[in-house]
Design a protein around this motif. Structure first.
Motif, PDB file in Angstrom:
ATOM      1  N   ASN A  25       0.903  -1.110  -0.048  1.00 26.41           N
ATOM      2  CA  ASN A  25       0.002  -0.010  -0.012  1.00 26.41           C
ATOM      3  C   ASN A  25       1.085   1.309  -0.082  1.00 26.41           C
ATOM      4  O   ASN A  25       0.293   2.469  -0.349  1.00 26.41           O
ATOM      5  N   PHE A  26       2.047   1.153   0.336  1.00 30.38           N
ATOM      6  CA  PHE A  26       3.013   2.252   0.031  1.00 30.38           C
ATOM      7  C   PHE A  26       3.468   2.430  -1.340  1.00 30.38           C
ATOM      8  O   PHE A  26       3.497   3.634  -1.795  1.00 30.38           O
ATOM      9  N   PHE A  28       2.176   1.155  -4.114  1.00 30.84           N
ATOM     10  CA  PHE A  28       1.184   1.307  -5.085  1.00 30.84           C
ATOM     11  C   PHE A  28      -0.020   1.784  -4.505  1.00 30.84           C
ATOM     12  O   PHE A  28      -0.481   1.998  -3.150  1.00 30.84           O
ATOM     13  N   THR A  29      -0.699   3.019  -4.965  1.00 31.38           N
ATOM     14  CA  THR A  29      -1.499   4.217  -4.464  1.00 31.38           C
ATOM     15  C   THR A  29      -2.959   3.276  -4.389  1.00 31.38           C
ATOM     16  O   THR A  29      -3.468   2.905  -5.353  1.00 31.38           O
ATOM     17  N   THR A  30      -3.612   3.438  -3.171  1.00 33.28           N
ATOM     18  CA  THR A  30      -4.621   2.908  -2.687  1.00 33.28           C
ATOM     19  C   THR A  30      -5.206   3.707  -1.571  1.00 33.28           C
ATOM     20  O   THR A  30      -4.664   4.738  -1.333  1.00 33.28           O
ATOM     21  N   SER A  31      -6.446   3.592  -1.059  1.00 28.00           N
ATOM     22  CA  SER A  31      -6.905   4.238  -0.176  1.00 28.00           C
ATOM     23  C   SER A  31      -6.112   4.210   1.151  1.00 28.00           C
ATOM     24  O   SER A  31      -6.304   4.883   2.266  1.00 28.00           O
ATOM     25  N   ARG A  37       2.103   5.231   4.706  1.00 28.12           N
ATOM     26  CA  ARG A  37       3.133   6.297   4.820  1.00 28.12           C
ATOM     27  C   ARG A  37       3.329   6.661   6.152  1.00 28.12           C
ATOM     28  O   ARG A  37       4.713   6.849   6.520  1.00 28.12           O
ATOM     29  N   GLY A  38       2.444   6.929   6.973  1.00 32.27           N
ATOM     30  CA  GLY A  38       2.427   7.293   8.278  1.00 32.27           C
ATOM     31  C   GLY A  38       2.958   6.249   9.154  1.00 32.27           C
ATOM     32  O   GLY A  38       4.106   6.477  10.007  1.00 32.27           O
ATOM     33  N   ILE A  39       2.920   4.874   8.854  1.00 36.08           N
ATOM     34  CA  ILE A  39       3.499   3.778   9.709  1.00 36.08           C
ATOM     35  C   ILE A  39       4.844   3.612   9.186  1.00 36.08           C
ATOM     36  O   ILE A  39       5.890   3.638  10.217  1.00 36.08           O
TER      37      ILE A  39
END
Length: 163
Positions: A25-26, A28-31, A37-39
């Motif tokens: 999820n970092f 590839f752009t997903t919801s 990113r925060g993690i």
């Protein structure tokens, strides 16, 4: 605490295991990308093991194969990886995942590899073998948290789930 040197701060940071879906999820752009990113930019000491690296490479390769070649069937993916283009694409997936791990300063720890321990974790927590290996790895290395978007680790008192 912020006045500590980065090395000392890192030593005092909480250790968090990074599941493959955080990496995906970092990359590839997903919801879920903003949360990933925060993690990955948190103050935690981030760790991962080969089982999650392999899974992150696999799902990244599947995503790239679908985007670039329209391949989504698992059997077509298996055939594709044996081609020159497939080998180049899986190398891209490895580079993306390993590059992110390096850039984010994620430490790579060895997996728990004792079958009897993994079997015990499967029985105790009702996990499939790969997730049991991840949990056993966390227990072995004293990692109190796992960052994941999956629900597989919910309700397991041996580890705190970070989303």
């Amino acid at each position: 605490m912020r006045s500590l040197t980065p090395t000392l701060w890192r030593l005092r940071a909480l250790r968090t295991y990074i599941d493959a879906n955080i990496i995906y999820n970092f990359l590839f752009t997903t919801s879920l990308t903003p949360r990933a990113r925060g993690i990955l930019t948190s103050e935690d000491e981030l760790v991962i093991s080969p089982i999650s690296i392999n899974e992150a490479v696999y799902v990244s390769f599947r995503k790239l194969a679908k985007e670039k070649r329209g391949i989504s069937n698992i059997y077509d993916v298996k055939r594709f990886v044996k081609t020159t283009d497939g080998l180049k694409l899986i190398e891209t997936a490895f580079s993306m995942v390993l590059g992110l791990i390096g850039d984010a300063g994620i430490d790579i720890l060895p997996d728990e590899d004792r079958a009897e321990i993994i079997k015990e974790v499967v029985a105790m927590y009702g996990l499939l073998p790969s997730d049991a290996t991840i949990l056993a790895t966390c227990i072995k290395h004293g990692i109190p948290r796992i960052a994941t978007f999956d629900s597989d680790f919910e309700g397991i008192n041996a580890i705190e789930v970070i989303r």
